[in-house]
Scaffold this active site. Sequence first.
Site, PDB file in Angstrom:
ATOM      1  N   TRP A   1       0.858  -1.190   0.000  1.00  0.00           N
ATOM      2  CA  TRP A   1       0.000   0.000   0.000  1.00  0.00           C
ATOM      3  C   TRP A   1       0.887   1.231   0.000  1.00  0.00           C
ATOM      4  O   TRP A   1       1.892   1.237   0.727  1.00  0.00           O
ATOM      5  CB  TRP A   1      -0.877  -0.025   1.254  1.00  0.00           C
ATOM      6  CG  TRP A   1      -1.745   1.160   1.489  1.00  0.00           C
ATOM      7  CD1 TRP A   1      -3.063   1.299   1.159  1.00  0.00           C
ATOM      8  CD2 TRP A   1      -1.385   2.391   2.133  1.00  0.00           C
ATOM      9  NE1 TRP A   1      -3.537   2.527   1.551  1.00  0.00           N
ATOM     10  CE2 TRP A   1      -2.518   3.224   2.140  1.00  0.00           C
ATOM     11  CE3 TRP A   1      -0.193   2.896   2.678  1.00  0.00           C
ATOM     12  CZ2 TRP A   1      -2.505   4.507   2.697  1.00  0.00           C
ATOM     13  CZ3 TRP A   1      -0.176   4.166   3.218  1.00  0.00           C
ATOM     14  CH2 TRP A   1      -1.329   4.961   3.226  1.00  0.00           C
TER      15      TRP A   1
ATOM     16  N   SER B   1       4.581  -6.069   2.578  1.00  0.00           N
ATOM     17  CA  SER B   1       3.675  -5.281   3.401  1.00  0.00           C
ATOM     18  C   SER B   1       2.225  -5.744   3.206  1.00  0.00           C
ATOM     19  O   SER B   1       1.903  -6.896   3.464  1.00  0.00           O
ATOM     20  CB  SER B   1       3.854  -3.796   3.081  1.00  0.00           C
ATOM     21  OG  SER B   1       3.305  -2.995   4.089  1.00  0.00           O
ATOM     22  N   THR B   2       1.335  -4.876   2.700  1.00  0.00           N
ATOM     23  CA  THR B   2      -0.036  -5.294   2.416  1.00  0.00           C
ATOM     24  C   THR B   2      -0.052  -6.432   1.403  1.00  0.00           C
ATOM     25  O   THR B   2      -0.881  -7.339   1.472  1.00  0.00           O
ATOM     26  CB  THR B   2      -0.859  -4.110   1.882  1.00  0.00           C
ATOM     27  OG1 THR B   2      -0.869  -3.063   2.863  1.00  0.00           O
ATOM     28  CG2 THR B   2      -2.292  -4.516   1.579  1.00  0.00           C
TER      29      THR B   2
ATOM     30  N   ALA C   1       8.379  -7.953   5.160  1.00  0.00           N
ATOM     31  CA  ALA C   1       7.808  -6.884   5.995  1.00  0.00           C
ATOM     32  C   ALA C   1       6.287  -6.900   5.907  1.00  0.00           C
ATOM     33  O   ALA C   1       5.647  -5.869   5.731  1.00  0.00           O
ATOM     34  CB  ALA C   1       8.371  -5.524   5.570  1.00  0.00           C
TER      35      ALA C   1
ATOM     36  N   ASP D   1      12.141  -1.615  11.033  1.00  0.00           N
ATOM     37  CA  ASP D   1      10.917  -1.332  10.296  1.00  0.00           C
ATOM     38  C   ASP D   1      10.040  -0.425  11.148  1.00  0.00           C
ATOM     39  O   ASP D   1       9.560  -0.826  12.210  1.00  0.00           O
ATOM     40  CB  ASP D   1      10.193  -2.648   9.985  1.00  0.00           C
ATOM     41  CG  ASP D   1       9.039  -2.483   9.013  1.00  0.00           C
ATOM     42  OD1 ASP D   1       8.370  -1.447   9.050  1.00  0.00           O
ATOM     43  OD2 ASP D   1       8.820  -3.421   8.214  1.00  0.00           O
TER      44      ASP D   1
ATOM     45  N   HIS E   1      11.451  -0.680   6.370  1.00  0.00           N
ATOM     46  CA  HIS E   1      10.277  -1.328   5.790  1.00  0.00           C
ATOM     47  C   HIS E   1      10.464  -1.595   4.291  1.00  0.00           C
ATOM     48  O   HIS E   1      10.138  -2.673   3.815  1.00  0.00           O
ATOM     49  CB  HIS E   1       9.049  -0.446   6.018  1.00  0.00           C
ATOM     50  CG  HIS E   1       7.758  -1.083   5.625  1.00  0.00           C
ATOM     51  ND1 HIS E   1       7.274  -2.226   6.216  1.00  0.00           N
ATOM     52  CD2 HIS E   1       6.839  -0.733   4.677  1.00  0.00           C
ATOM     53  CE1 HIS E   1       6.112  -2.554   5.678  1.00  0.00           C
ATOM     54  NE2 HIS E   1       5.824  -1.677   4.727  1.00  0.00           N
TER      55      HIS E   1
END
Length: 284
Positions: free
Chosen positions: A31, A97-98, A124, A229, A258
């Site tokens: 994201w 991430s997302t 991450a 992160d 991150h």
Amino acid sequence: MATITTKDGAVIFYKDWGPKDAQPVVFHHGWPLSSDDWDVQMLFFLANGYRVVAHDRRGHGRSSQVDTGHDMDHYASDASAVAEHLDLTNAIHIGHSTGGGEVARYVARYGEPQGRVAKAVLIAAVPPLMVKNEKNPGGTPLEVFDGFRKALAANRAQFFLDLASGPFYGFNRPNAMPSQGIIQNWWRQGMMGSTLAHHEGIKAFSETDQTDDLRSITVPTLVMQGDDDQVVPYKDASLLQAKLLKQSTLKIYPGLPHGMMTTNADQINADILAFIKAAAVKAA
């Protein structure tokens, strides 16, 4: 542009490069970005003989700015639609991430049941759950995500600039060497997408409990995260992922941020390649 249309009418843009008979490596972006965030990785794995595939999540990048479906269920369903359209098998799915949440739900609900997935990589990643609650006392308070929503609604352009030039890549740390190209590319990707998708996506990545997704995954999974992160705290993410997954390899990188697959691409790419090439051991 290569696109598919999902059952509920979202148009999903995707890239598909390399020999169609080569093993697919499929990338799922974070994201509020797009598949362009994987440029370095796609060129690297293409050069190493793999077929590389990536799509823009609905409401992001070049995919359509629909007003519905901005949740982890639809993210995974859309990813499955791309995999089925291209008939990807024996694939490595990599999510940041997302996108890591998207990979976990896709592999658990579609990829493994359909026999399409060989391995997975979570970088991450947001699972099992980001927001703090009784089940997740080490999580991030809801007020933090409310602050994201407020900042995005007030001035998305400035909010995205602040994220990219600060905590996302660790450019706010002492002795950091910010890259204007990286910052501007992050901002460019974010601003291509829909503010509605980004606003609703905050709930999707922060409040979706993916404990069961992780528990049901049986393919070998590489879990990677930097211990600096500032976006997804590693103690409430990668450490828990490694415990919940049936076959996990955990790699924690001292001092990395991150967005480490951009700032430290050579190291991350080499470790992913080694994991892909390693012989798989079947789960007990």
